[in-house]
Write an enzyme that holds these catalytic residues in place. Structure first.
Site, short mmCIF file in Angstrom:
data_model
loop_
_atom_site.label_atom_id
_atom_site.label_comp_id
_atom_site.label_asym_id
_atom_site.label_seq_id
_atom_site.Cartn_x
_atom_site.Cartn_y
_atom_site.Cartn_z
N ASP A 135 0.73 -1.24 0.12
CA ASP A 135 0.13 0.06 -0.06
C ASP A 135 1.07 1.34 -0.02
OD1 ASP A 135 -2.44 1.85 0.79
OD2 ASP A 135 -3.33 -0.14 0.80
N HIS A 195 -3.45 5.90 3.51
CA HIS A 195 -4.42 4.47 3.17
C HIS A 195 -3.62 3.25 3.76
CE1 HIS A 195 -6.13 1.34 0.06
NE2 HIS A 195 -7.08 2.51 0.31
N SER A 367 -11.21 -1.30 -0.29
CA SER A 367 -9.87 -1.38 0.19
C SER A 367 -9.97 -1.47 1.66
CB SER A 367 -9.15 0.17 0.08
OG SER A 367 -8.61 0.18 -0.91
#
Length: 552
Positions: A135, A195, A367
């Site tokens: 990520d 994220h 996600s």
């Protein structure tokens, strides 16, 4: 490794009015004989008390392992006056984490839409398993740090990386913000997302620390692998990271010290799966690493997105707390399972561009759904480790998650795969078979009356397993009958095939015998409903199926 269970207390129910129930001396005599018959060291049994249900609590003078306990219970059950005997199990509270925001993490405990992790945590927590989060990297966070191990930064391009250099051993997230127009003409600017920190928190935030949030597999370790930066990340970097995290070789990068058992890919783009990504995934899977992928957030068919459309992955759609497909979630035949992805609270950072203080926030997206699944895979595999069994293969894990999933209560236009994952059922099903080692015994202990000149069937349902049954499958049968010679006994496979265990016989007059038959079932798949069929072919005698079991 967790210790194997041991037993020293049992509950025995004698038939009402039996000598053992009304005469303490007779009860003591019967228990003494059963303990002595255990063989080897034997065991002395003490009567502790009678329960409100009329059963008796018995205590052994030493701990018995599972095999000894089963042998002892069979000795006790051989007495025709015994209705049933079972362990007096020591129950423990189901974990409810004291993390201050746990009550907002509906994805763990909601009855109609959650993954039911709260009921799985008393069986497994992910210990011994590594989950690589490919990520944006990770930020310093006190609710994560203790569960983070060394990772790597795979971003080559310095524009994308924002950290002033190419690949290195520091997977810290410097921020993925970008100014208006930097990521394409007309594309507005955006603050840093953090994220990777959010995804990592859902996988394995530190749990039961009276702070913040809980993680799906809080006993697992998180390996942060940085592949996304300003404007995203390149396929070539992501593919190398998949290879590396799964234990493969990448030129110029030191070998990973411990390969990841699970890889989480909460990323993607438009277009069908490309050859580079597919080859990297194939290599990871061949090394035993399970690859979990977000389906994408375009409210479109996942077959038009990568890596969601790749083979050998577990592609995850998102559901809401109302148990319907999230409006943004991709769908279709490529979806394997679904998981919570709307309003998911997790770890974050408060910086708008570069890192600042730690924080928490709710995000929406597939996600967010994928790490629920990656964490559940860690729970499943840690359960295998705890039981001393080999890890399941990636294909076995996928099959298990699908077979134990439950349907959405609401709508899912387009297809949400097998349904919402059920962590508890998955972990329970992980307890036996598969992976080339370990067995599980499935039992139906309900009584089924065998009427005169009639046929009765007792079912056992098996799920979450893969492959065919062994060539020598033990089938243990406990039938109480006044003349067993009257009986024909068959095992019925899920496809309807029958296997004769016993024919009627005038010489088979024993009325209460526990018999184990070894049956060649190598052509039969394990999953499905198995039945013990008993047919009384002569008049004059009756009885019942007390219990039976089958071991794979």
């Amino acid at each position: 490794m967790q210790s194997q269970p041991s037993f020293d207390r049992f509950i025995v129910k004698y038939r009402d009015g039996s000598a053992e129930q009304v005469n303490p001396a007779m009860l003591g005599q019967r228990l003494g004989a059963a303990g002595a018959a255990l063989g080897g060291r034997g065991v002395r049994l003490q009567h502790l008390r009678r329960t409100a249900l009329g059963s008796d609590v018995i205590k052994a003078d030493r701990k018995l392992d599972r095999a000894e306990a089963e042998t002892l219970m069979r000795q006790i059950a051989a007495n025709p006056n015994v209705e049933y005997v079972e362990p007096d199990r020591l129950m423990k509270p189901v974990l409810t984490p004291n993390d201050t925001s746990y009550n907002q993490q509906w994805g763990y405990f909601d009855a109609d839409a959650g993954i039911r992790a709260n009921t799985a945590w008393d069986l497994a927590n992910g210990s011994g398993i590594i989950v690589a989060v490919l990520d944006t990297g990770i930020t310093n966070h006190s609710d994560l740090n203790a569960n983070v191990i060394a990772g790597y930064d795979f971003i080559n391009d310095t524009f994308v990386s924002r950290d002033g250099n190419g690949r290195d051993s520091d997977p810290s997230d410097p921020g993925d913000w970008y100014a208006s127009g930097e990521c394409g003409a007309g594309v507005p600017g955006s603050n840093s997302s953090w994220h990777g920190t959010h995804v990592a928190g859902t996988v394995g935030a530190v749990t039961n620390n009276a702070k913040g949030v809980a993680g799906t597999a809080f006993g697992a370790k998180i390996m942060p692998v940085r592949v996304l930066g300003r404007c995203g990340g390149y396929t070539s970097d992501i593919a190398d990271a998949i290879v590396w995290a799964s234990g493969g070789t990448v030129s110029g990068v030191p070998a990973v010290s411990q390969r990841a058992h699970v890889i989480n890919l909460s990323l993607g783009g438009s277009g069908a799966c490309d050859t580079t990504t597919q080859n990297a995934i194939n290599g990871a899977v061949s090394r035993g690493t399970v690859v979990v992928v977000a389906a994408g957030n375009s409210n479109a068919d996942a077959s038009n997105f990568s890596p969601a459309s790749c083979n050998n992955v577990i592609t995850v759609a998102s559901v809401t707390s109302s148990s319907s497909r999230s409006s943004f979630s991709n769908y279709g035949a490529k979806i394997d399972v679904s998981a919570p992805g709307s309003s998911i609270l997790s770890t974050l950072n408060s910086g708008t561009t570069s890192p600042s203080t730690e924080s928490y926030a709710s995000y929406n997206g597939t996600s967010m759904a994928a790490p629920h699944v990656a964490g559940t895979v860690a729970l499943v595999q840690s359960r295998r480790l705890a039981l001393g069994q080999p890890l399941l293969s990636p294909s076995e894990v996928e099959s298990l998650l699908k077979s134990t999933a439950y349907p959405l209560a609401g709508s899912c236009s387009g297809g949400c795969g097998a349904g919402i994952i059920d962590a508890r059922r998955a972990v329970e099903s992980a307890g036996g078979g598969g992976g080339g080692g370990g067995t599980t015994t499935y039992t139906n202990s309900a009584d089924y009356t065998i009427s005169d000149l009639a046929t009765v069937e007792s079912p056992i349902s098996v799920s979450g397993r893969s492959g065919n049954a062994p060539s020598s499958t033990p089938v243990a049968v406990d039938i109480r009958h006044t003349y067993r010679g009257d009986l024909v006994i068959d095992l019925v496979a899920p496809d309807g095939s029958t296997y004769r265990l016993k024919n009627s016989s005038g010489s088979d007059s024993a009325d209460n015998v526990i018999t184990t038959y070894n049956v060649n079932l190598s052509t039969e798949t394990i999953n499905g409903t198995w039945k013990l069929r008993v047919r009384d072919v002569y008049s004059g005698d009756t009885g019942y199926i007390n219990s039976w079991s089958i071991t794979f």
